[in-house]
Design a protein around this motif. Structure first.
Motif, short mmCIF file in Angstrom:
data_model
loop_
_atom_site.label_atom_id
_atom_site.label_comp_id
_atom_site.label_asym_id
_atom_site.label_seq_id
_atom_site.Cartn_x
_atom_site.Cartn_y
_atom_site.Cartn_z
N ASP B 2 47.52 5.39 6.83
CA ASP B 2 48.59 5.59 7.82
C ASP B 2 48.21 6.68 8.81
O ASP B 2 48.52 6.59 10.00
CB ASP B 2 49.89 5.99 7.10
N TYR B 3 47.54 7.70 8.25
CA TYR B 3 47.12 8.83 9.08
C TYR B 3 46.14 8.37 10.16
O TYR B 3 46.27 8.72 11.33
CB TYR B 3 46.49 9.89 8.15
N GLU B 6 47.88 6.33 12.75
CA GLU B 6 48.65 7.21 13.63
C GLU B 6 47.74 7.84 14.69
O GLU B 6 48.09 7.92 15.88
CB GLU B 6 49.34 8.29 12.78
N PHE B 9 46.81 5.26 17.23
CA PHE B 9 47.92 5.02 18.15
C PHE B 9 47.96 6.11 19.23
O PHE B 9 48.09 5.83 20.42
CB PHE B 9 49.26 4.97 17.39
N GLN B 10 47.82 7.37 18.78
CA GLN B 10 47.83 8.48 19.74
C GLN B 10 46.67 8.38 20.72
O GLN B 10 46.82 8.64 21.91
CB GLN B 10 47.75 9.81 18.99
N ALA B 130 52.98 0.39 12.12
CA ALA B 130 51.92 1.08 12.87
C ALA B 130 50.96 0.06 13.49
O ALA B 130 50.52 0.24 14.64
CB ALA B 130 51.16 2.01 11.95
N TYR B 199 55.37 5.44 23.27
CA TYR B 199 55.31 6.59 22.36
C TYR B 199 56.68 6.84 21.72
O TYR B 199 56.80 6.99 20.50
CB TYR B 199 54.85 7.83 23.14
N HIS B 202 57.72 4.22 19.20
CA HIS B 202 57.00 4.29 17.93
C HIS B 202 57.40 5.54 17.13
O HIS B 202 57.62 5.47 15.93
CB HIS B 202 55.49 4.31 18.19
N ALA B 203 57.48 6.71 17.84
CA ALA B 203 57.75 7.97 17.13
C ALA B 203 59.19 8.01 16.58
O ALA B 203 59.42 8.59 15.51
CB ALA B 203 57.50 9.14 18.06
#
Lengths: 284, 288
Positions: B2-3, B6, B9-10, B130, B199, B202-203
């Motif tokens: 997941d990290y 993430e 994605f960023q 994600a 962003y 998603h966030a």
């Protein structure tokens, strides 16, 4: 009302020093030197440690404060001089123009601010914590003597800068900014002119740092906030140091009035919205 | 896992934002520092309409991009008045006003920001995962790159470059630079706002710090480091922006000292590049 005017005098002194420092560098070098923000912070830190050393040496608080202010100003001047000699001169020789120099100044600030935060910690106490609060009375109001001395010193420095920019030397400095090659042909020592301006402007920024640190906590971020306000002063006031200094006091009055009437959270919004409006109406 | 997703994605989102910023800084040569506001205006516009009940991602994206374009046009109008040299400082002031406004107005949640933003939907399908967000983000990055490449190769793109190389020559050739600048600002701001919309969706939570002045300055720094007027430059910049903090965390430098060290590294790298390689790591145009 008296308190409002006294606060305006104190914060206006800091702002005008920074604004005039920006104006001098811009008049000679043709760009907005954002490293002035780092110089201000370094000046404040230098003043704190020198004040501590002078007090330990046995000097009375008032003399220690004046010594600290001298040390902050000298340190600031030397740092901007070194930045000019080691970075800006080199970049100019390689053909860099105002945009690249502005970004380089910003990079200097970024590195210096965070280096200070890593090495010296995130905040130090104000100078008044070292020297004690010795107060004087002005119009029935109690004012810190350090602030009063700072206002007087800053007014003298600004007067000297205004005199400098009103003299024939100013013409030489403007020649250096607009066409360095032609200035050199006319016999002006371009590098020397730039070095003198860097030393003087850095000294002013260092002194502003000391004044700011007189009764506010010293932190690595302090330079940027003041520098952003200093730039607004320059944008509204133009290139002439006298008008820049006058604008700085006007901005300080506006900040203090907004804090009293609307609360400190609206201070930046009101100031910068006014700046944008002024820029839009006044143009270049 | 997941990290890593993430981070990916960023990386995708910041690549889009830096591509959009490259339109102004790299292609037309106007140094600005208000990208955080553009990114944020898209995020806030999307958050407000989503919380109000509009979940369709395409419509939200269109609204967010419109909000960004309006912001861009506003700054462009002011930029025309103040001149290019002062533009960077005017954009800085613009960014501060924007940040202070969203930190103080109730509709934007004040300093606490907005919570509970629902994920977007495309034709009724939710993209809460994600993986879904990355696919949408990648599609948006490709769209951004394609739009910029198309405009760059069009007569408008040639006018951008002509303005960058010599504004006075452009004027001497009978072209009015003002509409060129307004269009570039509108395009850049709307593309950044679109990234902000993705962003926020998603966030699920946004706050003023994510879009503040320091973020804007970090974005400009990363773009200059990555390289201007190049398709690779913004990607390299985004990699630095997202990857450097994680790399330092990996070697045990996290927390305030790690964050400080990142900025020292940015500063030193920027100085070194400006002196030795003004066009950045993968750029074609050196900042002037």
């Amino acid at each position: 009302m008296t308190q409002l005017l006294l606060n305006t005098m104190i914060s206006g002194a800091v702002l005008s020093l920074v604004g005039v420092a920006f104006a001098l560098v811009r008049a000679c070098n043709g760009f907005f030197d954002l490293s002035v923000a780092a110089v201000l912070t370094v000046g404040a830190y230098g003043a704190f440690y020198s004040c501590e050393a002078l007090l330990a040496f046995g000097l009375p608080p008032f003399l220690s404060f004046l010594g600290a202010a001298t040390c902050g100003a000298t340190l600031g001047g030397l740092i901007l001089l070194a930045t000019n000699a080691l970075l800006y001169s080199r970049m100019r020789r390689a053909g860099a123009a105002a945009g690249a120099l502005l970004v380089a100044g910003w990079a200097c600030y970024l590195a210096a601010e965070n280096l200070l935060a890593i090495t010296l910690g995130h905040s130090l106490s104000a100078l008044s914590a070292l020297t004690g609060d010795w107060m004087i009375k002005v119009a029935d109001k109690r004012v810190s003597a350090a602030n009063a001395a700072g206002v007087v010193v800053s007014l003298c420095v600004i007067a000297a800068s205004v005199t400098l920019m009103g003299s024939p030397i100013a013409l030489a400095l403007r020649c250096v900014a607009s066409n360095p090659l032609l200035a050199a042909v006319r016999g002006i020592d371009v590098e020397r002119a730039r070095a003198i301006v860097a030393l003087w402007a850095g000294g002013m920024a260092g002194l502003a740092g000391t004044l700011l640190a007189a009764d506010a906590q010293i932190s690595p971020r302090m330079g940027f906030d003041v520098a952003v306000n200093g730039i607004s002063v320059l944008l509204v006031g133009g290139d002439r140091p006298a008008i820049v200094a006058f604008t700085a006091y006007g901005l300080a009055l506006m900040q203090q009035s907004i804090t009293i009437t609307m609360g400190s959270q609206w201070q930046n919004f009101a100031v910068f919205a006014t700046l944008l409006l002024a820029l839009t109406l006044r143009g270049k | 896992m997941d990290y890593l997703l993430e981070l990916l994605f960023q990386l995708v989102i910041y690549s889009s934002v830096l591509c959009a910023l490259d339109v102004l800084v790299g292609r037309i040569g106007l140094l600005t520092a208000f990208q955080g506001a553009c990114f944020g205006s898209g995020a806030y516009a999307a958050a407000i309409v989503s919380i109000a009940g509009l979940n369709d991602l395409v419509i939200t994206l269109a609204l967010a991009m419109t909000a960004g374009a309006i912001l861009g046009v506003l700054l462009a109008m002011m930029g025309i008045r103040v001149g290019d040299e002062t533009l960077v400082l005017a954009s800085l002031a613009f960014q501060i006003v924007w940040s202070e406004a969203i930190s103080n107005f109730a509709i934007t949640g004040g300093p606490m920001g907005l919570r509970g933003i629902p994920p977007g939907e495309i034709v009724g399908l939710s993209i809460a995962s994600a993986h879904g967000a990355i696919v949408v983000g990648l599609a948006y990055l490709l769209l951004t790159a394609a739009i910029i490449a198309t405009v760059s190769m069009s007569p408008m793109g040639r006018l951008w470059r002509a303005y960058r190389e010599s504004p006075s020559t452009l004027v001497a050739n009978g072209k009015n630079p003002d509409p060129i600048k307004i269009q570039a600002f509108a395009l850049s701001a709307s593309l950044a706002a679109g990234a902000g919309c993705l962003y926020a969706k998603h966030a699920g939570y946004i706050s003023p710090e994510t879009f503040g002045l320091s973020e804007s300055i970090k974005m400009v720094t990363a773009l200059i480091l990555g390289g201007l007027d190049s398709p690779i430059g913004p990607l390299a910049g985004a990699l630095l922006l997202v990857g450097l903090p994680e790399a330092l965390r990996y070697v045990g430098l996290s927390g305030p000292s790690g964050a400080g060290l990142i900025h020292v590294l940015y500063g030193v790298l920027l100085i070194a590049l400006l002196v030795h390689r003004p066009q950045g790591l993968w750029g074609r145009y050196g900042l002037r």
